[in-house]
Scaffold this motif. Structure first.
Motif, PDB file in Angstrom:
ATOM      1  N   PHE A 295      34.845   6.636  78.336  1.00  0.00           N
ATOM      2  CA  PHE A 295      34.448   6.674  76.926  1.00  0.00           C
ATOM      3  C   PHE A 295      35.276   7.699  76.151  1.00  0.00           C
ATOM      4  O   PHE A 295      35.595   7.483  74.973  1.00  0.00           O
ATOM      5  N   ALA A 296      35.630   8.815  76.804  1.00  0.00           N
ATOM      6  CA  ALA A 296      36.463   9.812  76.134  1.00  0.00           C
ATOM      7  C   ALA A 296      37.854   9.255  75.835  1.00  0.00           C
ATOM      8  O   ALA A 296      38.415   9.485  74.762  1.00  0.00           O
ATOM      9  N   ASN A 297      38.419   8.499  76.783  1.00  0.00           N
ATOM     10  CA  ASN A 297      39.755   7.926  76.594  1.00  0.00           C
ATOM     11  C   ASN A 297      39.745   6.699  75.693  1.00  0.00           C
ATOM     12  O   ASN A 297      40.795   6.246  75.234  1.00  0.00           O
ATOM     13  N   LEU A 298      38.545   6.127  75.448  1.00  0.00           N
ATOM     14  CA  LEU A 298      38.438   4.962  74.570  1.00  0.00           C
ATOM     15  C   LEU A 298      38.783   5.301  73.122  1.00  0.00           C
ATOM     16  O   LEU A 298      39.366   4.476  72.404  1.00  0.00           O
ATOM     17  N   LEU A 299      38.448   6.502  72.699  1.00  0.00           N
ATOM     18  CA  LEU A 299      38.604   6.880  71.285  1.00  0.00           C
ATOM     19  C   LEU A 299      40.041   6.762  70.780  1.00  0.00           C
ATOM     20  O   LEU A 299      40.278   6.134  69.737  1.00  0.00           O
ATOM     21  N   PRO A 300      41.039   7.344  71.468  1.00  0.00           N
ATOM     22  CA  PRO A 300      42.403   7.199  70.957  1.00  0.00           C
ATOM     23  C   PRO A 300      42.896   5.759  70.955  1.00  0.00           C
ATOM     24  O   PRO A 300      43.655   5.363  70.062  1.00  0.00           O
ATOM     25  N   HIS A 301      42.468   4.948  71.922  1.00  0.00           N
ATOM     26  CA  HIS A 301      42.857   3.542  71.934  1.00  0.00           C
ATOM     27  C   HIS A 301      42.226   2.793  70.764  1.00  0.00           C
ATOM     28  O   HIS A 301      42.858   1.929  70.154  1.00  0.00           O
ATOM     29  N   ALA A 302      40.970   3.128  70.437  1.00  0.00           N
ATOM     30  CA  ALA A 302      40.298   2.477  69.318  1.00  0.00           C
ATOM     31  C   ALA A 302      40.978   2.846  68.001  1.00  0.00           C
ATOM     32  O   ALA A 302      41.173   1.986  67.132  1.00  0.00           O
ATOM     33  N   ARG A 303      41.354   4.104  67.851  1.00  0.00           N
ATOM     34  CA  ARG A 303      42.042   4.537  66.620  1.00  0.00           C
ATOM     35  C   ARG A 303      43.381   3.833  66.473  1.00  0.00           C
ATOM     36  O   ARG A 303      43.836   3.566  65.355  1.00  0.00           O
ATOM     37  N   ALA A 304      44.027   3.527  67.612  1.00  0.00           N
ATOM     38  CA  ALA A 304      45.325   2.846  67.573  1.00  0.00           C
ATOM     39  C   ALA A 304      45.189   1.334  67.409  1.00  0.00           C
ATOM     40  O   ALA A 304      46.197   0.626  67.318  1.00  0.00           O
ATOM     41  N   GLY A 305      43.953   0.819  67.372  1.00  0.00           N
ATOM     42  CA  GLY A 305      43.734  -0.613  67.189  1.00  0.00           C
ATOM     43  C   GLY A 305      43.924  -1.435  68.439  1.00  0.00           C
ATOM     44  O   GLY A 305      44.179  -2.640  68.361  1.00  0.00           O
ATOM     45  N   HIS A 306      43.789  -0.805  69.616  1.00  0.00           N
ATOM     46  CA  HIS A 306      44.014  -1.503  70.881  1.00  0.00           C
ATOM     47  C   HIS A 306      42.725  -1.919  71.569  1.00  0.00           C
ATOM     48  O   HIS A 306      42.708  -2.135  72.791  1.00  0.00           O
TER      49      HIS A 306
END
Length: 258
Positions: A62-73
């Protein structure tokens, strides 16, 4: 001056090693969480190690999900579909895992590690997402999610090595989107298994928190290293797969030899 006890330091260090390897080579690191908790940190109950590992895996995902979500991935509709059936599978798998003798479970876990090492050496083939979305995508995602979640829950692992290719197969999404989307599912599966194990008293909460803290710090260092060592990532993957094989063989020897 007061210092942390040795087992606390070991939990933080092992969590850092897992987080670092995950960020550096992009997968496979969480499979080492259970043997590290057993043979380095000193948890003696395999079920306790699996429950604690599942919680740590979920938190780091869940912690690593945030940067991927911000990048639209992150493809949210696909993620929710995959996770909704996968959570059911994770509950069923973790419930079955709790019923199996701990030593037998470790033998199966070691065999799974050998499979993961082979898949890492085979590598992930790229996919540009030109086939997304595939016909009947959501029923396919649900079916694959149920199977992946069952295996992840049974062993208390993230299951990203299954989820990523499963998402590509079921939906046709691009590899980078499958990796980002998989983190939501990894976190959901791990949290389900952790709650199920915690209900039986098989989560070492202080150690889990230390493992999570170490994983976040190690992940940050791993991301920095990944940028500098991108050209050597193939060699690092081979080295890491060899480590997984060595640990798996060690676990088999400990479990099978008198």
């Amino acid at each position: 001056m007061n210092f942390l006890p040795l087992h606390d330091l070991l939990a933080i260090f092992c969590g850092s090693a897992v987080g670092f390897s995950l960020a550096l080579i992009g997968g496979g690191g969480s499979i080492l969480a259970v043997p590290l908790l057993l043979y380095v940190v000193g948890l003696h109950d395999p079920h306790m190690a699996i429950g604690t590992s599942a919680l740590a895996v979920a938190a780091n995902a869940f912690a690593n999900l945030l940067p991927h979500a911000r990048a639209g991935h992150v493809r949210w509709a696909a993620a929710v579909t995959f996770a909704s059936t996968g959570v059911l599978g994770a509950f069923i798998g973790s419930s079955i895992g709790k019923l199996i003798d701990g030593h037998h479970l470790l033998v199966l876990f070691a065999l799974l590690m050998l499979v993961i090492a082979a898949l890492m050496l085979r590598g992930r083939r790229g996919h540009d997402g030109t086939g997304y979305p595939r016909k009947h995508m959501y029923p396919r995602l649900g079916a694959v999610g149920l199977g992946a979640g069952s295996l992840a829950g049974f062993f208390g692992i993230g299951g990203g090595f299954l989820i990523v290719p499963g998402m590509v197969f079921a939906s046709g999404m691009a590899m980078i989107d499958a990796i980002g989307t998989s983190l939501f599912c990894v976190g959901s599966f791990g949290l389900t298994a952790a709650i199920n194990y915690a209900a039986s008293g098989w989560v070492a909460w202080p150690i889990a928190l230390e493992f999570i803290a170490g994983g976040i710090a190690g992940g940050w260092l791993g991301m920095l290293g990944a940028q500098k060592l991108s050209r050597k990532r193939g060699a690092l993957t081979v080295l890491f797969a060899a480590v997984i094989v060595a640990v798996a063989l060690f676990m088999l020897a400990k479990s099978l030899l008198p």
